[in-house]
Design a protein around this motif. Structure first.
Motif, mmCIF file in Angstrom:
data_model
loop_
_atom_site.group_PDB
_atom_site.id
_atom_site.type_symbol
_atom_site.label_atom_id
_atom_site.label_comp_id
_atom_site.label_asym_id
_atom_site.label_seq_id
_atom_site.Cartn_x
_atom_site.Cartn_y
_atom_site.Cartn_z
ATOM 1 N N PHE A 189 7.680 -0.812 -3.043
ATOM 2 C CA PHE A 189 7.364 0.369 -3.521
ATOM 3 C C PHE A 189 6.618 1.255 -2.640
ATOM 4 C CE2 PHE A 189 4.317 3.324 -5.557
ATOM 5 C CZ PHE A 189 5.083 4.131 -6.363
ATOM 6 N N LEU A 190 5.742 0.717 -1.656
ATOM 7 C CA LEU A 190 5.042 1.601 -0.512
ATOM 8 C C LEU A 190 5.980 2.128 0.528
ATOM 9 C CD1 LEU A 190 1.769 -0.562 -0.074
ATOM 10 C CD2 LEU A 190 1.730 1.812 -0.922
ATOM 11 N N ALA A 191 6.941 1.109 0.781
ATOM 12 C CA ALA A 191 7.986 1.328 1.883
ATOM 13 C C ALA A 191 8.693 2.491 1.429
ATOM 14 C CB ALA A 191 8.628 0.021 2.188
ATOM 15 N N GLY A 192 9.183 2.293 -0.043
ATOM 16 C CA GLY A 192 10.103 3.361 -0.339
ATOM 17 C C GLY A 192 9.437 4.716 -0.472
ATOM 18 N N LEU A 193 8.055 4.724 -0.776
ATOM 19 C CA LEU A 193 7.169 5.977 -0.851
ATOM 20 C C LEU A 193 7.389 6.626 0.581
ATOM 21 C CD1 LEU A 193 5.334 7.588 -2.690
ATOM 22 C CD2 LEU A 193 3.566 6.371 -1.979
ATOM 23 N N VAL A 194 7.147 5.888 1.689
ATOM 24 C CA VAL A 194 6.976 6.275 3.031
ATOM 25 C C VAL A 194 8.532 6.922 3.267
ATOM 26 C CG1 VAL A 194 6.975 5.789 5.423
ATOM 27 C CG2 VAL A 194 5.447 4.796 3.856
ATOM 28 N N PHE A 195 9.587 6.292 2.937
ATOM 29 C CA PHE A 195 10.841 6.848 3.275
ATOM 30 C C PHE A 195 11.069 8.029 2.385
ATOM 31 C CE2 PHE A 195 11.906 2.098 3.730
ATOM 32 C CZ PHE A 195 11.413 2.094 4.771
ATOM 33 N N ALA A 196 10.647 8.270 1.192
ATOM 34 C CA ALA A 196 10.867 9.274 0.322
ATOM 35 C C ALA A 196 10.145 10.498 0.722
ATOM 36 C CB ALA A 196 10.809 8.993 -1.280
ATOM 37 N N ALA A 197 9.058 10.361 1.135
ATOM 38 C CA ALA A 197 8.025 11.431 1.587
ATOM 39 C C ALA A 197 8.597 12.170 2.773
ATOM 40 C CB ALA A 197 6.633 10.830 1.836
ATOM 41 N N SER A 198 8.848 11.154 3.766
ATOM 42 C CA SER A 198 9.472 11.986 5.033
ATOM 43 C C SER A 198 10.905 12.555 4.691
ATOM 44 C CB SER A 198 9.833 10.850 6.083
ATOM 45 O OG SER A 198 10.479 9.754 5.425
ATOM 46 N N PHE A 199 11.695 11.983 4.050
ATOM 47 C CA PHE A 199 12.824 12.629 3.634
ATOM 48 C C PHE A 199 12.956 14.162 2.920
ATOM 49 C CE2 PHE A 199 16.947 12.519 1.003
ATOM 50 C CZ PHE A 199 17.689 12.746 1.884
ATOM 51 N N MET A 200 11.627 14.118 1.855
ATOM 52 C CA MET A 200 11.663 15.202 1.043
ATOM 53 C C MET A 200 11.193 16.413 2.181
ATOM 54 S SD MET A 200 12.624 14.713 -1.831
ATOM 55 C CE MET A 200 11.854 16.223 -2.590
#
Length: 306
Positions: A189-200
């Motif tokens: 979940f932490l890794a996905g949060l990092v990816f999603a934040a930069s993608f947004m």
């Protein structure tokens, strides 16, 4: 006794492709770092765009090196990964530089958007005025945040390993499995949060730049005028849109890599790794051709070789 590596033909071919991508990506980013460092020595200073590009190049070189070493050792010397110190160091630095690469590249898109887009919003005007002073602190914050995320993930993995070691009774099997799934879910979940934040950040930057370009073009057509700012808009849009396409594919591959972590190696996993290793080099090549100074330095290389 040393464990023999069961490397299939697909894995050997993928490793050869990944090795070429790593060397190419490292060379491209090393070129960016060298050009900017030479300019830094000559001018005694760097502008905000060059500071972001310099940190991005360093992050990508480090990420490619650590990730390739981990990938190579896991294929040909799997026993080395049983040494806890080696595993921790490679995973810690590789993940940290990967987070840094994603966030700094997202900061570059946001910087292009703030510097080039034209909006009459008070907050946006404030950002446009203060962005040059904010860039060093923003880059420092991204590095600290990337390191903090890695430390949290490391603590979660340590807790998971301790639970696996201390829980050896058969009656606690289901309880251990549930705890393992919880820790894996937390780290993923932490890794996905990092990816999603930069993608947004990349998505919003592209949308704002596109809207600003459309609004500026409409204004120029109404007034029958030409403006140099239009060229800056178009140049930035080419860079950001190409990055958005690559980043979208990269985001999907990163999410798929999380989903495939508990599964055995297959062709899909190999294709995902091939793209993930190609992304830092290809995007840096796009940045070179979208930057006049880097493009000019690159075009000088053939004449210097002759």
């Amino acid at each position: 006794p040393p464990q023999q590596s069961n490397v299939t033909s697909y894995e050997a071919m993928a490793l050869a492709i990944i090795t070429l991508e790593v060397f190419a990506g490292t060379g491209i980013n090393a070129f960016i770092v060298c050009v900017l460092c030479i300019a830094w020595v000559k001018k005694k200073s760097l502008n905000s765009n060059e500071k972001i590009l310099l940190l991005l190049g360093c992050s990508r070189i480090s990420f490619l090196c650590f990730a390739w070493v981990y990938h190579f050792i896991s294929k040909f010397f799997p026993n080395f990964l049983h040494v806890q110190t080696i595993l921790q160091v490679l995973a810690l630095f590789g993940t940290s530089f990967n987070y840094s690469n994603l966030w700094v590249s997202a900061c570059l898109c946001g910087f292009y958007c703030i510097k080039i887009a034209n909006f009459r919003n008070t907050f946006f005007i404030y950002l446009k005025v203060k962005i040059d002073r904010m860039v060093p602190w923003l880059l420092l914050g991204t590095e600290i945040l990337a390191l903090a995320m890695v430390i949290v993930t490391y603590v979660l993995n340590e807790t998971l390993q301790k639970n696996n070691i201390t829980s050896t009774c058969q009656e606690n099997f289901w309880e251990v499995t549930i705890r393992k799934d919880k820790h894996l879910f937390s780290s993923h979940f932490l890794a996905g949060l990092v990816f999603a934040a930069s993608f947004m950040v990349v998505i919003f930057s592209a949308v704002f730049l596109l809207f600003s370009l459309w609004r500026h073009k409409r204004m120029m057509e109404t007034n029958s005028m030409k403006d140099l700012n239009m060229d800056a808009h178009i140049r930035a849009m080419k860079s950001v849109l190409s990055f958005l396409v690559m980043y979208s594919i990269n985001f999907v591959c990163l999410i798929l890599s999380i989903l495939y972590t508990t599964k055995k190696e297959n062709i899909m996993t190999l294709l995902i790794h091939i793209y993930l290793y190609a992304f830092p080099g290809v995007h840096s090549l796009i940045l070179i051709f979208s930057n006049p100074k880097l493009e000019k330095a690159l075009l000088k290389i053939p004449s210097c070789v002759k």
